[in-house]
Structures are given as C-alpha cells and as structure tokens.
Design a protein around this motif. Structure first.
Motif, PDB file in Angstrom:
ATOM      1  N   LEU A 157     -24.019  88.549 -26.116  1.00  0.00           N
ATOM      2  CA  LEU A 157     -24.935  87.808 -26.976  1.00  0.00           C
ATOM      3  C   LEU A 157     -24.402  86.419 -27.328  1.00  0.00           C
ATOM      4  N   GLY A 158     -23.285  86.045 -26.740  1.00  0.00           N
ATOM      5  CA  GLY A 158     -22.694  84.747 -27.049  1.00  0.00           C
ATOM      6  C   GLY A 158     -22.011  84.721 -28.401  1.00  0.00           C
ATOM      7  N   LEU A 159     -21.589  85.895 -28.872  1.00  0.00           N
ATOM      8  CA  LEU A 159     -20.951  86.007 -30.185  1.00  0.00           C
ATOM      9  C   LEU A 159     -19.504  86.465 -30.068  1.00  0.00           C
ATOM     10  N   ASP A 160     -18.878  86.131 -28.972  1.00  0.00           N
ATOM     11  CA  ASP A 160     -17.519  86.601 -28.718  1.00  0.00           C
ATOM     12  C   ASP A 160     -16.538  86.164 -29.800  1.00  0.00           C
ATOM     13  N   GLU A 161     -16.818  84.989 -30.408  1.00  0.00           N
ATOM     14  CA  GLU A 161     -15.908  84.494 -31.451  1.00  0.00           C
ATOM     15  C   GLU A 161     -15.943  85.345 -32.713  1.00  0.00           C
ATOM     16  N   LEU A 162     -16.938  86.231 -32.819  1.00  0.00           N
ATOM     17  CA  LEU A 162     -17.050  87.092 -34.009  1.00  0.00           C
ATOM     18  C   LEU A 162     -16.396  88.461 -33.826  1.00  0.00           C
ATOM     19  N   ARG A 163     -15.835  88.701 -32.668  1.00  0.00           N
ATOM     20  CA  ARG A 163     -15.152  89.984 -32.440  1.00  0.00           C
ATOM     21  C   ARG A 163     -13.991  90.135 -33.419  1.00  0.00           C
ATOM     22  N   GLY A 164     -13.933  91.298 -34.046  1.00  0.00           N
ATOM     23  CA  GLY A 164     -12.845  91.587 -34.971  1.00  0.00           C
ATOM     24  C   GLY A 164     -12.908  90.811 -36.268  1.00  0.00           C
ATOM     25  N   THR A 165     -14.108  90.351 -36.661  1.00  0.00           N
ATOM     26  CA  THR A 165     -14.210  89.533 -37.881  1.00  0.00           C
ATOM     27  C   THR A 165     -15.128  90.132 -38.949  1.00  0.00           C
ATOM     28  N   PHE A 166     -15.801  91.230 -38.657  1.00  0.00           N
ATOM     29  CA  PHE A 166     -16.753  91.788 -39.610  1.00  0.00           C
ATOM     30  C   PHE A 166     -16.048  92.688 -40.630  1.00  0.00           C
ATOM     31  N   ASP A 167     -16.345  92.457 -41.891  1.00  0.00           N
ATOM     32  CA  ASP A 167     -15.787  93.290 -42.957  1.00  0.00           C
ATOM     33  C   ASP A 167     -16.464  94.649 -43.011  1.00  0.00           C
ATOM     34  N   VAL A 168     -17.777  94.659 -42.762  1.00  0.00           N
ATOM     35  CA  VAL A 168     -18.577  95.876 -42.837  1.00  0.00           C
ATOM     36  C   VAL A 168     -19.560  95.903 -41.676  1.00  0.00           C
ATOM     37  N   VAL A 169     -19.707  97.076 -41.072  1.00  0.00           N
ATOM     38  CA  VAL A 169     -20.826  97.326 -40.162  1.00  0.00           C
ATOM     39  C   VAL A 169     -21.691  98.393 -40.805  1.00  0.00           C
ATOM     40  N   PHE A 170     -22.959  98.087 -40.953  1.00  0.00           N
ATOM     41  CA  PHE A 170     -23.911  99.050 -41.507  1.00  0.00           C
ATOM     42  C   PHE A 170     -24.857  99.457 -40.390  1.00  0.00           C
ATOM     43  N   ALA A 171     -24.909 100.755 -40.098  1.00  0.00           N
ATOM     44  CA  ALA A 171     -25.723 101.255 -38.986  1.00  0.00           C
ATOM     45  C   ALA A 171     -26.685 102.311 -39.507  1.00  0.00           C
ATOM     46  N   ALA A 172     -27.902 101.890 -39.814  1.00  0.00           N
ATOM     47  CA  ALA A 172     -28.916 102.824 -40.298  1.00  0.00           C
ATOM     48  C   ALA A 172     -29.745 103.317 -39.119  1.00  0.00           C
ATOM     49  N   LYS A 218     -13.037  93.946 -38.357  1.00  0.00           N
ATOM     50  CA  LYS A 218     -11.685  93.453 -38.556  1.00  0.00           C
ATOM     51  C   LYS A 218     -10.786  94.626 -38.934  1.00  0.00           C
ATOM     52  N   PRO A 219      -9.469  94.516 -38.800  1.00  0.00           N
ATOM     53  CA  PRO A 219      -8.576  95.576 -39.248  1.00  0.00           C
ATOM     54  C   PRO A 219      -8.841  95.921 -40.713  1.00  0.00           C
ATOM     55  N   GLY A 220      -9.044  97.202 -40.998  1.00  0.00           N
ATOM     56  CA  GLY A 220      -9.362  97.627 -42.354  1.00  0.00           C
ATOM     57  C   GLY A 220     -10.835  97.555 -42.685  1.00  0.00           C
ATOM     58  N   GLY A 221     -11.664  97.086 -41.722  1.00  0.00           N
ATOM     59  CA  GLY A 221     -13.098  97.017 -41.947  1.00  0.00           C
ATOM     60  C   GLY A 221     -13.716  98.403 -42.033  1.00  0.00           C
ATOM     61  N   LYS A 222     -14.949  98.445 -42.500  1.00  0.00           N
ATOM     62  CA  LYS A 222     -15.588  99.733 -42.786  1.00  0.00           C
ATOM     63  C   LYS A 222     -16.923  99.868 -42.076  1.00  0.00           C
ATOM     64  N   LEU A 223     -17.164 101.057 -41.531  1.00  0.00           N
ATOM     65  CA  LEU A 223     -18.455 101.427 -40.980  1.00  0.00           C
ATOM     66  C   LEU A 223     -19.160 102.363 -41.955  1.00  0.00           C
TER      67      LEU A 223
END
Length: 238
Positions: free
Chosen positions: A103-118, A142-147
């Motif tokens: 998606l052209g978002l490679d720079e965002l890999r490993g940077t999310f604090d939270v992933v919410f998957a409903a 990111k390390p320590g991030g939460k799903l």
C-alpha cells in the motif's frame, strides 16, 4: 470482499442496533485513552471505529479494508474537520503478504501503538489464513504495541456443537452453520435489518487462534468474554 461492497452506508447503521451498541461500548473501553497514538483500524469498514479512535485522541488512524465499497463510503462519511487528517483509508487484504509495503506504507512498519481489528479474524478460513492476518498486524505494531480484536466467541463451539444455530430475535442476528471442519465451522449470518444483510464467515476453535498467534510471533493470547469476545496481545520487545 465482494459480499460487502453493496452494503456501503447501510453498514454504519448496523452499529446503532442494541447488540452492536454494547460492542461499541466495550471497544471504546478497551481502547481507552489513545491520545497521541498511531492506530491501525484493521477491517475498518465504513470507518465507524476509525472515527471513534480519532475522537479518543489518536494522532493518526490508518483504516484498511478489503472492500472498495466500504472504503468509498468511509471517505464519504469522514467529517470535514478530519478531511486532511488524522484519518486515512486504504483498500487492502490482510491475508496478502507484506500488506503495508503493497500500500506504499512501508515507512509505517513497526510504528503502530495499537491495532484494532473488529470482525477481521473471523474471515480466515483456517489457522494458516489467520496467521497471515496476524503476520501483517505484528509487522505493523511497534515493540510493546497492543492488538485488540473483536471476533465471534469460539467457546460457543464447545457449548453448542455442530448443530449450533443461534437466533437472538428481532433485535439480533441469526447464525447458521453451513459447513463443519475439524478445526471450526463456516457460518452464514443474517442481520435483522431492512433490507437484510447477509454474509459468510468462520468460527474457529481456540486452538487455531493459538497456533496462528504463535506462528505470527505474538507472545500471548488472552480472551475476555463479555457480550463479545476480545483478544489482547502485546508485541514483545525485539
């Protein structure tokens, strides 16, 4: 996902039914304070939860959904004051390898604090497909991030067995088992709306979630069963 493309704006209205209202309340409590955080809304649909996240202080929300129809409506429903941020939407399949890069978002890999998957994980037909979804989620965190994930309650399988058919009356939905596997069921859901909404998904055994989580690198998988089911997993510090 083609089965969702035609529902569009109707999907947002489903969130105002009694059972989804309870789910929304739990989701809000689980996400808690998102002030200053980067959040990935996986299977964002028409953006209901994306807007909730921004309202709870998220600095950036990336919404991804497989349905182009859903994303089209998500963009239409985006309030004007958020048109230039913090929410951005993309069409993408969480079972595709290296989703962010595609998606052209490679720079965002490993940077999310939270992933919410409903209601994402229940579209995996088996643990391998589930693992591919979780691979992309792990890659985003990111390390320590939460799903935080909302998904059908797999413990119902043990309680009701292969004849499981639930019907919650006029305010709820009807679930029908259409195929039985060694590792779970395929179900057809009929949502009590006008016009009605119908779609197919899967309910896998807890053991399948455990295998998929381990394969994707999540160090834990815990369940909280309320009116809905939520998974909470943290990414290990690498």
């Amino acid at each position: 996902m083609a089965q969702y493309d035609d529902y569009g704006a109707l999907y947002t209205k489903l969130k105002n039914r009694p059972i989804p209202i309870m789910q929304n309340r739990y989701a809000s409590e689980a996400m808690n304070n998102l002030t200053g955080l980067r959040v990935l809304d996986a299977a964002c649909g028409t953006g209901f939860y994306s807007q909730m996240m921004a309202g709870q202080g998220a600095a950036e929300v990336i919404g991804i959904d497989i349905s182009s129809g859903m994303i089209e409506n998500a963009k239409k429903e985006l309030p004007i004051h958020w048109s230039n941020g913090p929410i951005r939407y993309f069409v993408g399949d969480f079972e595709q390898a290296d989703l962010l890069q595609s998606l052209g978002l490679d720079e965002l890999r490993g940077t999310f604090d939270v992933v919410f998957a409903a209601w994402l994980l229940n579209y995996a037909a088996d643990w391998q497909g589930l693992s591919r979804m979780l691979d992309n989620i792990f890659d985003a965190l990111k390390p320590g991030g939460k799903l935080i994930a909302l998904t059908p309650n797999p413990f119902l399988l043990k309680e009701h067995g292969p004849e499981m058919t639930t019907e919650e009356g006029l305010i709820g939905d009807r679930w029908q088992v259409t195929e039985i596997y060694d590792y779970g069921y395929r179900v057809h859901m009929i949502v009590n709306t006008s016009p009605s909404v119908e779609f197919d998904s899967y309910v896998l055994y807890v053991s399948e979630y455990e295998k998929a989580a381990a394969a994707a690198g999540f160090p834990c998988l815990s369940w909280e069963v309320v009116s809905i089911t939520a998974n909470h997993c943290e990414k290990q510090t690498l």
